[in-house]
Design a protein around this motif. Structure first.
Motif: not given
Length: 164
Positions: A29-34, A60-70, A142-149
């Motif tokens: 969780y040290t990355s703003a990107l998820k 795939l959608t990647i979002k910047n969850y930071s409130s201040s950093a670009t 930065a992040d891990v995302h798993s899914y199953t149908k």
């Protein structure tokens, strides 16, 4: 006295287990990107033909969850469990709260339209289950995302998947 020793040893073992496990989870969780979500089962009949296929509907959608950093995506890498890989090689800036859709197929990358194309007409994500890893330019996770149908995810949009 023996009872107090057993309790003290048990407490120490639990405390050590928490200390050993905490850094691995905190590092994720040290990355703003998820990873925000995924359309892993492109609508329509799967066809990876560049001119008539539907790989561009897989994204795939990647979002910047930071409130201040670009954050500049250049140097970030996306991989799946089997080793399929995409590296962001050009500058693409995400303002705080902004997102980008990483699409299959060919197209024109656009900051204004929040889209980057993989320039590859092969499907990247499995239609039944997969794990997606997002790596920083430094190589750290930065992040891990798993899914199953599942039956209640008929459109394959992956929002029911585990987000770690």
């Amino acid at each position: 006295m023996r009872k107090h020793l057993v309790i003290a040893v048990s407490f120490t073992a639990v405390a050590l287990a928490v200390l050993v496990a905490a850094p691995a989870q905190a590092a994720e969780y040290t990355s703003a990107l998820k990873v925000r979500g995924i359309q892993y089962d492109a609508p329509g009949s799967d066809s990876n033909r560049c001119t008539t296929g539907n790989t561009y509907k897989e994204y795939l959608t990647i979002k910047n969850y930071s409130s201040s950093a670009t954050v500049n995506l250049k140097g970030y890498v996306v991989k799946d469990k089997t080793g399929n890989r995409f590296a962001f090689t050009a500058n693409h800036y995400l303002q705080p709260g902004d997102y980008v859709k990483l699409r299959g197929g060919n197209g024109n990358d656009s900051d204004a339209n929040n889209v980057v194309y993989r320039d590859n007409c092969n499907f990247m994500w499995n239609n039944d289950a997969d794990t997606i890893y997002l790596y920083k330019p430094s190589g750290s996770g930065a992040d891990v995302h798993s899914y199953t149908k599942r039956n209640n995810d008929r459109d394959g949009n992956g929002y029911i998947g585990y987000h770690g």
